[in-house]
Design a protein around this motif. Sequence first.
Motif, short mmCIF file in Angstrom:
data_model
loop_
_atom_site.label_atom_id
_atom_site.label_comp_id
_atom_site.label_asym_id
_atom_site.label_seq_id
_atom_site.Cartn_x
_atom_site.Cartn_y
_atom_site.Cartn_z
N ALA A 108 -11.34 21.53 13.95
CA ALA A 108 -11.79 20.19 13.58
C ALA A 108 -11.36 19.86 12.15
N VAL A 109 -11.49 20.84 11.25
CA VAL A 109 -11.05 20.66 9.88
C VAL A 109 -9.53 20.50 9.84
N ALA A 110 -8.84 21.35 10.62
CA ALA A 110 -7.37 21.26 10.67
C ALA A 110 -6.93 19.89 11.18
N GLY A 111 -7.66 19.36 12.16
CA GLY A 111 -7.32 18.05 12.70
C GLY A 111 -7.44 16.95 11.66
N ARG A 112 -8.48 17.02 10.81
CA ARG A 112 -8.62 16.02 9.75
C ARG A 112 -7.49 16.13 8.73
N MET A 113 -7.06 17.37 8.47
CA MET A 113 -5.94 17.57 7.55
C MET A 113 -4.66 16.94 8.10
N VAL A 114 -4.39 17.19 9.37
CA VAL A 114 -3.18 16.65 9.98
C VAL A 114 -3.23 15.12 9.99
N THR A 115 -4.42 14.57 10.26
CA THR A 115 -4.57 13.11 10.22
C THR A 115 -4.24 12.57 8.83
N ALA A 116 -4.74 13.28 7.80
CA ALA A 116 -4.43 12.87 6.42
C ALA A 116 -2.93 12.94 6.15
N TRP A 117 -2.28 13.98 6.69
CA TRP A 117 -0.82 14.09 6.52
C TRP A 117 -0.12 12.87 7.10
N LEU A 118 -0.54 12.49 8.31
CA LEU A 118 0.15 11.41 9.02
C LEU A 118 -0.02 10.05 8.34
N ILE A 119 -1.17 9.84 7.73
CA ILE A 119 -1.43 8.50 7.17
C ILE A 119 -1.15 8.42 5.67
N THR A 120 -0.83 9.56 5.02
CA THR A 120 -0.64 9.55 3.57
C THR A 120 0.48 8.60 3.14
N MET A 121 1.66 8.75 3.70
CA MET A 121 2.77 7.89 3.28
C MET A 121 2.53 6.42 3.61
N PRO A 122 2.07 6.07 4.82
CA PRO A 122 1.78 4.65 5.08
C PRO A 122 0.67 4.09 4.19
N ALA A 123 -0.41 4.89 3.99
CA ALA A 123 -1.53 4.39 3.18
C ALA A 123 -1.11 4.20 1.72
N ALA A 124 -0.43 5.18 1.17
CA ALA A 124 0.05 5.05 -0.21
C ALA A 124 1.08 3.93 -0.31
N GLY A 125 1.88 3.76 0.75
CA GLY A 125 2.87 2.68 0.77
C GLY A 125 2.21 1.31 0.74
N LEU A 126 1.15 1.15 1.52
CA LEU A 126 0.43 -0.12 1.50
C LEU A 126 -0.20 -0.38 0.14
N ALA A 127 -0.76 0.69 -0.45
CA ALA A 127 -1.35 0.54 -1.78
C ALA A 127 -0.29 0.17 -2.81
N GLY A 128 0.89 0.81 -2.73
CA GLY A 128 1.98 0.50 -3.65
C GLY A 128 2.46 -0.93 -3.48
N ALA A 129 2.57 -1.38 -2.21
CA ALA A 129 3.01 -2.76 -1.94
C ALA A 129 1.99 -3.76 -2.48
N LEU A 130 0.70 -3.47 -2.26
CA LEU A 130 -0.35 -4.37 -2.74
C LEU A 130 -0.30 -4.48 -4.26
N MET A 131 -0.15 -3.36 -4.93
CA MET A 131 -0.09 -3.38 -6.40
C MET A 131 1.13 -4.15 -6.89
N TRP A 132 2.27 -4.02 -6.18
CA TRP A 132 3.45 -4.78 -6.59
C TRP A 132 3.20 -6.28 -6.44
N TRP A 133 2.59 -6.68 -5.33
CA TRP A 133 2.32 -8.11 -5.12
C TRP A 133 1.41 -8.68 -6.21
N ILE A 134 0.39 -7.88 -6.59
CA ILE A 134 -0.51 -8.33 -7.66
C ILE A 134 0.27 -8.47 -8.97
#
Length: 406
Positions: free
Chosen positions: A323-349
């Motif tokens: 269960a812990v491993a599954g949460r880690m893998v989920t974090a791996w999968l969403i890290t680049m998209p999530a950070a990408g959205l945050a980076g895009a939002l900051m650029w727009w601001i």
Amino acid sequence: MTETLVILTLVVITALGFDFTNGFHDTANAMATLIATGALRPKVAVLLSAVLNLVGAFLSVQVALTVTNAVVRIQNSDGTPKTETLDGGGTALLLIVLAGLVGAIVWNVFTWLLGLPSSSSHALFGGLIGSAVAGLGWAGVNWTGDGSKLDGVVGKVLLPAILSPVIAGVVAGVGTWLIYRLTVGVARRFTDNGFRWGQIGSASLVSLAHGTNDAQKTMGVITLALIAAGEWSDTGAIPFWVKVTCAVAISLGTYLGGWRIIRTLGKGLVEIGPPQGMAAESASAAVILSSSQLGFALSTTQVATGSILGSGVGRPGAQVRWAVAGRMVTAWLITMPAAGLAGALMWWIADLIGGSAGAVVIFALLLALTGLMWARSRRTPVNHHNVNDEWQDDRAPARVPAGHAS
């Protein structure tokens, strides 16, 4: 002070801030198993890791050059500098770099708050890619290099992200299985003591490898910013002062110790014995050092996590908390998209406000968001006093003894 110089200064400060968070976020990669097995006291372990991160940062520049050249396109198709055809010139490119860094730090601190060993590297690349796409369009990202080989983001970032944890896990699993087979019948107290010494050596090698890979990513970002500002033109070299400041920043962050993530990797994933710890750390070091020499900007966090999982699978009768491993893998999968959205939002601001004022606003947002998350972490502190307490359940951090909260 000119507008370009103001934004460049903010970029350098923010990049060193990212380097610092990278250090405390990734201390667990080298030292979690060492601390969990009691091979070294927690504070001694993070001090050793900090010193070796500092040394490792000076051993190679291949990964730094990958970050400088393989993520954001700094040249047009005709070979002219991107700043010559970009509205706002170097200032616009600096805002893209700054926004990407802000997105990366926000995600780094958020996953630290949750105790998730997500990838600082992928947060950085995600943030830069997101802000580059927002500011330059999809063509602003160097997806495949010159097109004649797998290079750019695909070859240097995405493929290593998929392959490295698998390779490290297989190597650690086979190594752990062989160790337990070869030591059958040998008194456990002898094997454990011997492997604890082996752990110190292999964990030290991981820390050295971490310096050769992760510290250089920030070196590459700062060099990219210097090129955008017209303060540096050599895409095949890194300024010496950049090497020194980045090495110091990541080593200071490492010494701070990301105790929440150390606890998750050391106690929450598998119950680790000294033979497993040595196998996991040796596998991690081999993969990271090899990749650093090839210029692959892989995630040391994913490599370390894959190795620890492999050591759990390779040990007969070991319990892996999937269960812990599954949460880690989920974090791996969403890290680049999530950070990408945050980076895009900051650029727009920043772009909406414009110029140095926009840069100051997103820098202030960074301070506010990270400050709030740090304050939230004080409610359930984890530090060197309680990092090795028994894992209570899949989510709860350990309680700090009275008088030891920090």
